[in-house]
Motif scaffolding. Structure first.
Motif, PDB file in Angstrom:
ATOM      1  N   ILE A  41       0.894  -1.033  -0.126  1.00 15.47           N
ATOM      2  CA  ILE A  41       0.110  -0.026   0.161  1.00 15.47           C
ATOM      3  C   ILE A  41       0.856   1.310  -0.018  1.00 15.47           C
ATOM      4  N   ALA A  42       0.425   2.248  -0.604  1.00 15.52           N
ATOM      5  CA  ALA A  42       1.337   3.678  -0.758  1.00 15.52           C
ATOM      6  C   ALA A  42       0.892   4.344   0.704  1.00 15.52           C
ATOM      7  N   PRO A  43       2.139   4.980   1.088  1.00 17.21           N
ATOM      8  CA  PRO A  43       1.983   6.018   2.083  1.00 17.21           C
ATOM      9  C   PRO A  43       1.024   7.196   1.959  1.00 17.21           C
ATOM     10  N   ILE A  44       0.568   7.529   3.310  1.00 15.67           N
ATOM     11  CA  ILE A  44      -0.303   8.777   2.920  1.00 15.67           C
ATOM     12  C   ILE A  44       0.435   9.978   3.081  1.00 15.67           C
ATOM     13  N   PRO A  45       0.293  10.915   2.232  1.00 17.94           N
ATOM     14  CA  PRO A  45       1.211  12.226   2.398  1.00 17.94           C
ATOM     15  C   PRO A  45       0.717  13.063   3.752  1.00 17.94           C
ATOM     16  N   THR A  46       1.643  13.744   4.504  1.00 19.73           N
ATOM     17  CA  THR A  46       1.349  14.478   5.699  1.00 19.73           C
ATOM     18  C   THR A  46       0.587  15.861   5.282  1.00 19.73           C
TER      19      THR A  46
ATOM     20  N   PHE B  78      -9.782  10.767  -0.076  1.00 18.88           N
ATOM     21  CA  PHE B  78      -9.376  10.116   0.981  1.00 18.88           C
ATOM     22  C   PHE B  78      -7.954  10.345   1.523  1.00 18.88           C
ATOM     23  N   SER B  79      -6.900  10.622   0.444  1.00 16.83           N
ATOM     24  CA  SER B  79      -5.383  11.091   0.895  1.00 16.83           C
ATOM     25  C   SER B  79      -5.586  12.183   2.173  1.00 16.83           C
ATOM     26  N   LEU B  80      -6.605  13.357   2.107  1.00 19.98           N
ATOM     27  CA  LEU B  80      -6.477  14.014   3.229  1.00 19.98           C
ATOM     28  C   LEU B  80      -7.051  13.753   4.267  1.00 19.98           C
ATOM     29  N   TRP B  81      -8.250  12.800   4.221  1.00 18.72           N
ATOM     30  CA  TRP B  81      -8.734  12.258   5.268  1.00 18.72           C
ATOM     31  C   TRP B  81      -7.995  11.267   5.926  1.00 18.72           C
ATOM     32  N   GLY B  82      -7.077  10.176   5.093  1.00 18.32           N
ATOM     33  CA  GLY B  82      -6.286   9.488   5.854  1.00 18.32           C
ATOM     34  C   GLY B  82      -5.123  10.125   6.490  1.00 18.32           C
ATOM     35  N   ALA B  83      -4.498  11.362   6.171  1.00 18.60           N
ATOM     36  CA  ALA B  83      -3.554  11.932   6.782  1.00 18.60           C
ATOM     37  C   ALA B  83      -4.028  12.503   8.050  1.00 18.60           C
ATOM     38  N   LEU B  84      -5.328  12.874   8.095  1.00 17.45           N
ATOM     39  CA  LEU B  84      -5.941  13.369   9.304  1.00 17.45           C
ATOM     40  C   LEU B  84      -6.211  12.499  10.401  1.00 17.45           C
ATOM     41  N   LEU B  85      -6.556  11.299   9.949  1.00 16.73           N
ATOM     42  CA  LEU B  85      -6.910  10.147  10.821  1.00 16.73           C
ATOM     43  C   LEU B  85      -5.758   9.455  11.341  1.00 16.73           C
ATOM     44  N   GLU B  86      -4.700   9.167  10.430  1.00 17.96           N
ATOM     45  CA  GLU B  86      -3.596   8.571  10.887  1.00 17.96           C
ATOM     46  C   GLU B  86      -2.703   9.272  12.000  1.00 17.96           C
ATOM     47  N   HIS B  87      -2.651  10.643  12.224  1.00 25.41           N
ATOM     48  CA  HIS B  87      -2.262  11.724  12.891  1.00 25.41           C
ATOM     49  C   HIS B  87      -2.967  11.369  14.170  1.00 25.41           C
ATOM     50  N   GLY B  88      -2.762  10.787  15.185  1.00 22.26           N
ATOM     51  CA  GLY B  88      -3.429  10.473  16.285  1.00 22.26           C
ATOM     52  C   GLY B  88      -4.165  11.740  17.036  1.00 22.26           C
ATOM     53  N   GLY B  89      -3.137  12.779  17.062  1.00 27.82           N
ATOM     54  CA  GLY B  89      -3.362  14.022  17.728  1.00 27.82           C
ATOM     55  C   GLY B  89      -4.386  14.860  17.072  1.00 27.82           C
ATOM     56  N   TRP B  90      -4.453  14.919  15.627  1.00 26.78           N
ATOM     57  CA  TRP B  90      -5.462  15.452  14.987  1.00 26.78           C
ATOM     58  C   TRP B  90      -6.834  14.824  15.033  1.00 26.78           C
ATOM     59  N   ARG B  91      -6.592  13.287  14.927  1.00 30.04           N
ATOM     60  CA  ARG B  91      -7.977  12.400  15.040  1.00 30.04           C
ATOM     61  C   ARG B  91      -8.767  12.762  16.251  1.00 30.04           C
TER      62      ARG B  91
END
Length: 385
Positions: A184-189, A216-229
């Motif tokens: 799977i491809a990494p998600i940009p920050t 999804f690329s924006l949503w995924g970056a937001l969700l993967e960042h635990g602090g922002w989630r």
């Protein structure tokens, strides 16, 4: 209590039937009745399945991000469980039909969320049981599953699933190196300003499906960042931000932070010449790293010549005061958007009593801490100063 019942199909495949024990449903807040119902189903599936899993597997299974599950269930259906390096995700549903396994894209395409296996769980609260009626590997979902862009899910038909969990047990025992995950491809920050804007926009509880509102690329970056989630979760519940270290020291640790282990403490700070002689009030949380207990501590060490800056010290030490930190352990600080800065890490080049970093911060500036090797259950936090 556990029993195996035959599935009501012509093949008579064996599926796992478990009685549902009394379930203490989550007391956490959710933005809609639908999200609370989904959280309740996840809690029921987890409560029934975890004791069976502990009984059947030698390794001790751990619920992934156990203390912050509401911040996942607010947005995505599913619960991850780690068995050593192996990860399972339970996908519960109360639907009567079991014709397909449908997995949210987040569990498949986010690198830090992806699992080895996905288990389809039918939950029947009225009759008091669950059935784990099939499972598939990440590779199967990614390469053979049908992706539905309308709800961002991967699905596999019932006939494409394995229905007998004893097959999974045998595979794990005799084929431990078997390929289970597809690439799977990494998600940009995200940049801080972009993340702040998205949290404000998606934090409106009137928006029923925030996970579908942006690419999804924006949503995924937001969700993967635990602090922002976690901040997005708070925003949707109408909660004030609860991750201010200054507020914790003045008014007490917030409930959410207390749940993951932060607490007031008193300790001596590290300096270049050794220990400070006077104890200092600060904050600490326990970490488990490679099976060993550590303490991460934070305290203010005073002001610099610039009055708008305060110097804070992050310190990592063993919980056993007589023990040392082994070679290779790293304490690291990053900006809120995960960027390094000068003198942002301390590495144990030899066995040492502690690792520490002093950093000068402006009011309301945010930091993210990391430790290598990664602590058990680690989830990023944005600590605001």
């Amino acid at each position: 209590m556990m029993s195996f019942n035959a599935a009501s199909t012509d093949s008579k495949l064996q599926i796992l039937h478990l009685e549902l024990p009394p379930v203490p449903l989550t007391s956490a807040a959710f933005s809609t009745p639908g999200r609370r119902w989904s959280a309740d189903l996840n809690q029921m599936a987890l409560t029934a399945f975890l004791p069976w899993l502990r009984d059947q597997f030698a390794a001790n299974p751990q619920v992934w991000l156990d203390a912050t599950l509401p911040s996942i269930w607010e947005f995505v259906n599913g619960t991850a469980i780690a068995i050593g390096s192996l990860r399972l995700v339970l996908i519960p549903s109360a639907a009567l039909d079991t014709d397909e396994l449908r997995v949210p894209q987040e569990w498949v395409d986010l690198p830090s969320w992806a699992a080895d296996y996905y288990l389809a769980v039918q939950v029947n609260p009225d009759d008091g049981w669950i059935e784990v009626w099939g499972y598939a590997s990440h590779e199967q979902l990614k390469n053979r599953g049908v992706y539905d862009a309308s709800d961002r899910t991967y699905s596999l038909a019932e006939d494409d699933l394995i229905h007998d969990l004893t097959v999974l047990q045998v595979a794990l025992e005799f084929c431990p190196t078997e390929t289970r995950r597809a690439a799977i491809a990494p998600i940009p920050t995200l940049e801080i300003t972009q993340a702040t804007h998205l949290i404000e926009r998606l934090g409106n509880p009137d928006l029923a499906f925030p996970r579908l509102a942006i690419p999804f690329s924006l949503w995924g970056a937001l969700l993967e960042h635990g602090g922002w989630r976690k901040r997005l979760y708070e925003q949707r519940q109408g909660m004030a931000e609860s991750w201010s270290v200054v507020d914790w020291l003045q008014a007490g640790v917030s409930h959410l932070a207390e749940q993951i282990g932060w607490q007031h403490t008193t300790f001596q700070l590290a300096t270049g010449r050794g220990m400070r002689s006077l104890p200092t009030a600060g904050l600490a949380r326990s970490l488990t790293i490679a099976g060993v207990s550590y303490q991460l501590q934070i305290a203010s060490v005073g002001d610099r010549s610039a009055p708008e800056l305060t110097v804070w010290q992050f310190e990592l030490r063993r919980s056993d005061p007589t023990a040392t930190i082994p070679v290779g352990v790293t304490l690291r600080l990053l900006t809120e958007d995960l960027q390094p800065f000068e003198n942002n890490e301390d590495v144990a080049r030899n066995q040492v009593e502690r690792l520490y970093i002093d950093v000068a911060l402006q009011p309301r500036e945010g930091l993210v801490w990391e430790v290598e090797p990664t602590p058990d259950g680690y989830d990023r936090e944005v600590l605001r100063f």
